[in-house]
Design a protein around this motif. Structure first.
Motif, PDB file in Angstrom:
ATOM      1  N   PRO A   1     -29.591 -46.176 -15.058  1.00 31.37           N
ATOM      2  CA  PRO A   1     -29.613 -47.706 -15.525  1.00 31.37           C
ATOM      3  C   PRO A   1     -30.918 -48.481 -14.167  1.00 31.37           C
ATOM      4  N   VAL A   2     -31.108 -49.172 -14.337  1.00 29.46           N
ATOM      5  CA  VAL A   2     -32.033 -49.642 -13.614  1.00 29.46           C
ATOM      6  C   VAL A   2     -31.247 -51.396 -13.638  1.00 29.46           C
ATOM      7  N   ILE A   3     -30.954 -52.357 -12.319  1.00 29.49           N
ATOM      8  CA  ILE A   3     -31.236 -53.354 -12.036  1.00 29.49           C
ATOM      9  C   ILE A   3     -32.229 -54.921 -12.467  1.00 29.49           C
ATOM     10  N   VAL A   4     -31.943 -55.516 -13.016  1.00 28.22           N
ATOM     11  CA  VAL A   4     -32.554 -57.079 -13.638  1.00 28.22           C
ATOM     12  C   VAL A   4     -32.357 -57.729 -12.536  1.00 28.22           C
ATOM     13  N   HIS A   5     -33.196 -58.420 -12.086  1.00 27.56           N
ATOM     14  CA  HIS A   5     -33.523 -59.313 -11.309  1.00 27.56           C
ATOM     15  C   HIS A   5     -34.288 -60.523 -12.092  1.00 27.56           C
ATOM     16  N   PHE A   6     -32.796 -61.297 -11.327  1.00 31.10           N
ATOM     17  CA  PHE A   6     -33.924 -63.009 -12.248  1.00 31.10           C
ATOM     18  C   PHE A   6     -33.318 -64.364 -11.002  1.00 31.10           C
ATOM     19  N   ALA A   7     -34.128 -65.390 -11.970  1.00 37.08           N
ATOM     20  CA  ALA A   7     -34.716 -66.827 -10.510  1.00 37.08           C
ATOM     21  C   ALA A   7     -32.939 -67.618 -10.842  1.00 37.08           C
ATOM     22  N   SER A   8     -32.445 -67.602 -12.277  1.00 34.10           N
ATOM     23  CA  SER A   8     -31.258 -68.070 -12.024  1.00 34.10           C
ATOM     24  C   SER A   8     -30.192 -67.907 -12.959  1.00 34.10           C
ATOM     25  N   SER A   9     -28.627 -68.108 -12.730  1.00 30.54           N
ATOM     26  CA  SER A   9     -27.685 -67.334 -13.625  1.00 30.54           C
ATOM     27  C   SER A   9     -28.309 -67.087 -15.031  1.00 30.54           C
ATOM     28  N   GLU A  10     -28.797 -68.967 -14.429  1.00 23.67           N
ATOM     29  CA  GLU A  10     -29.202 -68.806 -16.966  1.00 23.67           C
ATOM     30  C   GLU A  10     -29.676 -67.877 -17.144  1.00 23.67           C
ATOM     31  N   SER A  11     -30.644 -67.309 -16.343  1.00 23.34           N
ATOM     32  CA  SER A  11     -32.085 -66.932 -17.531  1.00 23.34           C
ATOM     33  C   SER A  11     -31.040 -65.463 -17.314  1.00 23.34           C
ATOM     34  N   ALA A  12     -30.039 -65.146 -15.962  1.00 26.07           N
ATOM     35  CA  ALA A  12     -29.519 -63.643 -16.471  1.00 26.07           C
ATOM     36  C   ALA A  12     -28.204 -63.421 -17.428  1.00 26.07           C
ATOM     37  N   PHE A  13     -28.177 -64.742 -17.786  1.00 22.59           N
ATOM     38  CA  PHE A  13     -26.885 -64.110 -18.438  1.00 22.59           C
ATOM     39  C   PHE A  13     -27.294 -64.307 -19.840  1.00 22.59           C
ATOM     40  N   GLN A  14     -29.274 -64.868 -20.393  1.00 18.80           N
ATOM     41  CA  GLN A  14     -29.157 -64.353 -21.323  1.00 18.80           C
ATOM     42  C   GLN A  14     -29.623 -62.669 -21.492  1.00 18.80           C
ATOM     43  N   TRP A  15     -29.664 -62.620 -20.949  1.00 19.38           N
ATOM     44  CA  TRP A  15     -29.215 -60.848 -21.147  1.00 19.38           C
ATOM     45  C   TRP A  15     -27.935 -60.308 -21.519  1.00 19.38           C
ATOM     46  N   ALA A  16     -27.497 -60.662 -21.510  1.00 22.04           N
ATOM     47  CA  ALA A  16     -26.201 -60.161 -21.467  1.00 22.04           C
ATOM     48  C   ALA A  16     -25.613 -60.579 -22.350  1.00 22.04           C
TER      49      ALA A  16
ATOM     50  N   ALA B   1     -16.996 -62.494 -14.638  1.00 21.46           N
ATOM     51  CA  ALA B   1     -18.880 -62.730 -14.227  1.00 21.46           C
ATOM     52  C   ALA B   1     -19.543 -64.362 -14.376  1.00 21.46           C
ATOM     53  N   ARG B   2     -18.953 -65.434 -14.820  1.00 18.69           N
ATOM     54  CA  ARG B   2     -18.766 -66.485 -14.521  1.00 18.69           C
ATOM     55  C   ARG B   2     -18.798 -67.409 -13.083  1.00 18.69           C
ATOM     56  N   LYS B   3     -16.984 -66.909 -12.798  1.00 20.08           N
ATOM     57  CA  LYS B   3     -16.812 -66.835 -11.920  1.00 20.08           C
ATOM     58  C   LYS B   3     -18.414 -66.805 -10.403  1.00 20.08           C
ATOM     59  N   LEU B   4     -17.598 -65.067 -10.426  1.00 20.78           N
ATOM     60  CA  LEU B   4     -17.812 -64.387  -9.506  1.00 20.78           C
ATOM     61  C   LEU B   4     -19.898 -65.245  -9.115  1.00 20.78           C
ATOM     62  N   ALA B   5     -20.292 -65.082  -9.920  1.00 24.17           N
ATOM     63  CA  ALA B   5     -21.830 -65.982 -10.353  1.00 24.17           C
ATOM     64  C   ALA B   5     -22.216 -67.405  -9.727  1.00 24.17           C
ATOM     65  N   ARG B   6     -21.067 -68.008 -10.135  1.00 27.14           N
ATOM     66  CA  ARG B   6     -21.153 -69.499  -9.166  1.00 27.14           C
ATOM     67  C   ARG B   6     -20.948 -69.395  -7.587  1.00 27.14           C
ATOM     68  N   LYS B   7     -20.153 -68.393  -7.503  1.00 24.20           N
ATOM     69  CA  LYS B   7     -19.774 -68.051  -5.815  1.00 24.20           C
ATOM     70  C   LYS B   7     -20.677 -67.026  -5.091  1.00 24.20           C
TER      71      LYS B   7
ATOM     72  N   LEU C   1     -27.361 -56.791 -13.797  1.00 25.30           N
ATOM     73  CA  LEU C   1     -27.817 -57.330 -13.650  1.00 25.30           C
ATOM     74  C   LEU C   1     -27.420 -59.165 -12.327  1.00 25.30           C
ATOM     75  N   ARG C   2     -28.523 -59.350 -11.570  1.00 26.32           N
ATOM     76  CA  ARG C   2     -28.812 -59.331 -10.316  1.00 26.32           C
ATOM     77  C   ARG C   2     -30.049 -60.938  -9.934  1.00 26.32           C
ATOM     78  N   VAL C   3     -28.824 -61.746  -9.385  1.00 29.81           N
ATOM     79  CA  VAL C   3     -30.520 -62.973  -8.709  1.00 29.81           C
ATOM     80  C   VAL C   3     -30.453 -62.843  -6.867  1.00 29.81           C
ATOM     81  N   PRO C   4     -31.157 -62.677  -6.851  1.00 24.33           N
ATOM     82  CA  PRO C   4     -31.489 -62.220  -5.292  1.00 24.33           C
ATOM     83  C   PRO C   4     -31.518 -63.921  -4.560  1.00 24.33           C
ATOM     84  N   SER C   5     -30.544 -63.578  -3.621  1.00 28.29           N
ATOM     85  CA  SER C   5     -31.264 -65.057  -2.723  1.00 28.29           C
ATOM     86  C   SER C   5     -32.520 -64.951  -1.707  1.00 28.29           C
ATOM     87  N   HIS C   6     -32.671 -63.411  -1.448  1.00 23.77           N
ATOM     88  CA  HIS C   6     -34.219 -63.661  -0.340  1.00 23.77           C
ATOM     89  C   HIS C   6     -35.378 -64.599  -1.349  1.00 23.77           C
TER      90      HIS C   6
END
Ligand code: TXA
Ligand code: MG
Length: 311
Positions: A52-67, A74-80, A109-114
């Protein structure tokens, strides 16, 4: 917006590969919705297709559409921690196809900060599958030069983003089962995660398959060993040519040595570049002075252990 990023997003749209900086390590990206693009990604990585490979998104909202079945944790960790160096494993939605999940019913799922990664994801507008931008089984790249060294002309574009700030791969937390499990430690520690969602478990033999868990995954070519500081001099005096990674200068002459910082985050930032340098020294063996066996060193020790496992 930079024209390089626009060009990179266009390449992703046409099924091509783009290497890009993230705060953890450089990633090799492909359109996560395109089977052909992901197949090419695995081919260039030389990674087995069922990983499996990690999938990257610009925002939590778009990431969670894949779940689907998104637990509160999950929402708590994403918020933090999002955007940031955290990957969440969740039950997949129909958007996450077998070719990104390795046929499992979960997705990473991952939302990078760089800022460059974020801009790329924003301009592309979709999901980007991205393992680290190295060949399978080698040390992850933390600079553009590392990516070029490993992948050469197999990747059309490598976006510049400076040396990766964290230096080791994201923390992975699996939230797809009955209890949350830490699959891979990182800059965000087990304790950081527990401060948000309470006690979590450690990886067991039945935890989901992930290539970071394979032996010798983050390995240099030169055989490497981790030794306690008091054993370092004895090992050095055995007469092999050695390249040493240590907190201070060895008492005797060695062929090559690198000093590492005593702060775990600063150490992590330098780790992969250091392993590449030690590997390039052309010695018979790499010796690594073991860092303290404490919680704050868990992520660094995890990567060192893998680097030192003999295949
Ligand atoms: O920091 C990072 O996470 C970097 C940057 C580029 O974002 N990416 C990265 O990707 O390290 P990769 O593919 O080299 O490692 C991802 C790890 C692998 O061990 C993979 O198998 C695991 O995450 N993984 C991905 N999806 C998974 C799933 N559904 N279940 C279990 N493990 C999963
Ligand atoms: Mg990797």
């Amino acid at each position: 917006m930079s024209s390089e990023v626009r060009r990179a997003a266009q390449i992703l749209r046409t099924g091509g590969l783009v290497a890009f900086p993230t705060e953890t390590v450089y990633g090799l990206g492909a359109d996560a919705s395109s089977e052909k693009a992901v197949a090419r990604l695995f081919q260039v990585k030389r990674r087995p297709a069922d990983h499996p490979v990690i999938v990257h998104f610009a925002s939590s909202e778009s990431a969670f559409q894949w779940a689907s079945d998104i637990p509160d944790a999950a929402r708590k960790l994403a918020r933090k921690f999002w955007p940031g160096p955290l990957t969440l494993i969740l039950k997949r939605s129909a958007l996450a196809k077998d070719f990104v999940t390795g046929g499992q019913d979960t997705v990473g799922l991952r939302v990078p900060s760089h800022p460059v990664a974020h801009e790329l994801l924003l301009v592309f507008g979709g999901a980007v599958a991205a393992p680290s931008a190295n060949r399978f089984g080698r040390v992850s790249p933390t600079t553009l030069a590392h990516v070029r060294e490993d992948l050469g002309s197999d990747v059309e574009v490598v976006l510049e983003g400076g040396p990766s700030e964290v230096g080791i791969e994201s923390t992975i937390v699996d939230l797809s089962g009955a209890t949350p499990v830490l699959l891979r430690p990182g800059r965000i520690s087990k304790q950081d995660v527990e401060s948000v969602i309470g006690k979590i478990g450690e990886k067991t033999a039945s935890s989901p398959r992930h290539s970071g868990g394979l032996e010798r995954h983050y390995a240099p070519r030169t055989p490497a060993r981790m030794v306690p500081v008091h054993a370092l001099d004895k090992e050095i005096s055995k007469g092999k040519s050695v390249a040493v990674l240590a907190f201070s200068r060895p008492d005797q002459r060695v062929d090559f040595w690198l000093r590492m910082p005593r702060d775990p985050q600063a150490y992590a930032q330098k780790l992969y570049a250091a392993l590449r340098e030690l590997d390039g020294a052309g010695c018979e063996q790499i010796l690594v002075e073991a860092p303290p066996d404490t919680a704050e060193w868990a992520a660094v020790r995890d990567r060192l252990k893998r680097a030192c496992e003999q295949g």
